[in-house]
Scaffold this motif. Sequence first.
Motif, PDB file in Angstrom:
ATOM      1  N   VAL A 145       0.843  -1.202   0.000  1.00  0.00           N
ATOM      2  CA  VAL A 145       0.000   0.000   0.000  1.00  0.00           C
ATOM      3  C   VAL A 145       0.880   1.255   0.000  1.00  0.00           C
ATOM      4  O   VAL A 145       1.789   1.397   0.825  1.00  0.00           O
ATOM      5  N   GLY A 146       0.605   2.152  -0.946  1.00  0.00           N
ATOM      6  CA  GLY A 146       1.311   3.429  -0.988  1.00  0.00           C
ATOM      7  C   GLY A 146       2.676   3.398  -1.645  1.00  0.00           C
ATOM      8  O   GLY A 146       3.329   4.437  -1.759  1.00  0.00           O
ATOM      9  N   VAL A 147       3.126   2.237  -2.101  1.00  0.00           N
ATOM     10  CA  VAL A 147       4.437   2.131  -2.745  1.00  0.00           C
ATOM     11  C   VAL A 147       4.286   2.472  -4.224  1.00  0.00           C
ATOM     12  O   VAL A 147       3.484   1.858  -4.935  1.00  0.00           O
ATOM     13  N   GLU A 148       5.062   3.442  -4.707  1.00  0.00           N
ATOM     14  CA  GLU A 148       4.945   3.899  -6.086  1.00  0.00           C
ATOM     15  C   GLU A 148       5.888   3.165  -7.033  1.00  0.00           C
ATOM     16  O   GLU A 148       5.538   2.890  -8.178  1.00  0.00           O
ATOM     17  N   ALA A 149       7.094   2.867  -6.580  1.00  0.00           N
ATOM     18  CA  ALA A 149       8.080   2.198  -7.435  1.00  0.00           C
ATOM     19  C   ALA A 149       7.609   0.775  -7.741  1.00  0.00           C
ATOM     20  O   ALA A 149       7.412  -0.020  -6.823  1.00  0.00           O
ATOM     21  N   LYS A 150       7.445   0.461  -9.036  1.00  0.00           N
ATOM     22  CA  LYS A 150       6.871  -0.822  -9.422  1.00  0.00           C
ATOM     23  C   LYS A 150       7.699  -2.016  -8.942  1.00  0.00           C
ATOM     24  O   LYS A 150       7.151  -3.018  -8.486  1.00  0.00           O
ATOM     25  N   HIS A 164       6.157  -4.830  -6.433  1.00  0.00           N
ATOM     26  CA  HIS A 164       6.031  -6.257  -6.715  1.00  0.00           C
ATOM     27  C   HIS A 164       6.809  -7.100  -5.715  1.00  0.00           C
ATOM     28  O   HIS A 164       6.360  -8.178  -5.304  1.00  0.00           O
ATOM     29  N   LEU A 165       7.991  -6.624  -5.326  1.00  0.00           N
ATOM     30  CA  LEU A 165       8.806  -7.366  -4.363  1.00  0.00           C
ATOM     31  C   LEU A 165       8.083  -7.499  -3.025  1.00  0.00           C
ATOM     32  O   LEU A 165       7.986  -8.602  -2.462  1.00  0.00           O
ATOM     33  N   LEU A 166       7.561  -6.396  -2.521  1.00  0.00           N
ATOM     34  CA  LEU A 166       6.880  -6.424  -1.228  1.00  0.00           C
ATOM     35  C   LEU A 166       5.604  -7.258  -1.295  1.00  0.00           C
ATOM     36  O   LEU A 166       5.285  -8.013  -0.371  1.00  0.00           O
TER      37      LEU A 166
END
Length: 300
Positions: A81-86, A90-92
């Motif tokens: 949630v809230g992560v912009e870097a693709k 995907h990793l998280l």
Amino acid sequence: MASDEEAKMKERNENIETEQRSDVKIDQPGRQFYIPSQIVDEFGEKGRDHLNKPFRAQLLLALTAGSFMTFGAVFSILLAVGVEAKGIYHLLSGLGFAAGYSMVFISGSVLFTEINVLLPSYLFNKSGLMKSNIYKFWASAYIGNILGAFIVAGLIQMSGSLSDTFYPELSKYLDHKMKFMDYGIKGWFEVLVSGILANWLIGMAAFLTTAARDITGKILGTMLPVVLFVAGNFQHSAANMGYFSMGFLASDKYTWYEYILFNLVPASIGNLIGGGILVSLLFSYAYKEDIQTSLGKKKQ
């Protein structure tokens, strides 16, 4: 002359010592993983053990596995949630879902997509097959996974624990999973092919997890293929059960029959092909002689 005799005696003693040292075995550390033929053999043993359990145990373990899928789905969304870097996103997300799979593999729960690898390995390699309850077991695993996923989704909704930011992110995940519905028959077959790829990767997660001989290795072995299938949006029926259970209770954007007919059915068919053929059959055939030897059979 005396010095020559002494030199010869010294040389003879040195040769004797060298020969004695060559007979001493070097203490080498033991291997920290199982070799492929041992892994496939272990798959067969696990498949047999699952099949021989009482029906109540099979169903309870299937419910547990489905429950872990919903926990994994929720965790994958919460981490991203809230992560912009693709790439980080995907990793998280993959790491979150790997938590659910780790619980399944280590607890011995019965996950439909895992037994797509274990049971065929048993059928391909073991003698004295007990075929009477195989289809019943496969069906109970599938139904148990769905029920377990739905029960946990209901409990999570009743708990009111999730923040408001969770649900818009869940909606994005559902759209990503259901985008194939817009392409009709073509999309249906795309889900099937995607399901083949997904269970190929999950089969390799089971492969790496079985290879490891300690808990850290098992978790890492699970993590890598799971991150890949989540990042690639490959359609894994058991994983989607977790997402769809949450989506069905939290949103009316898609109906239950759309989840089933346009995703779970083709994904499940693909999962059977990917796990049974591309992992179980492939490795069973490649290591046929080694596996037969480990079972105490004579090589042909």
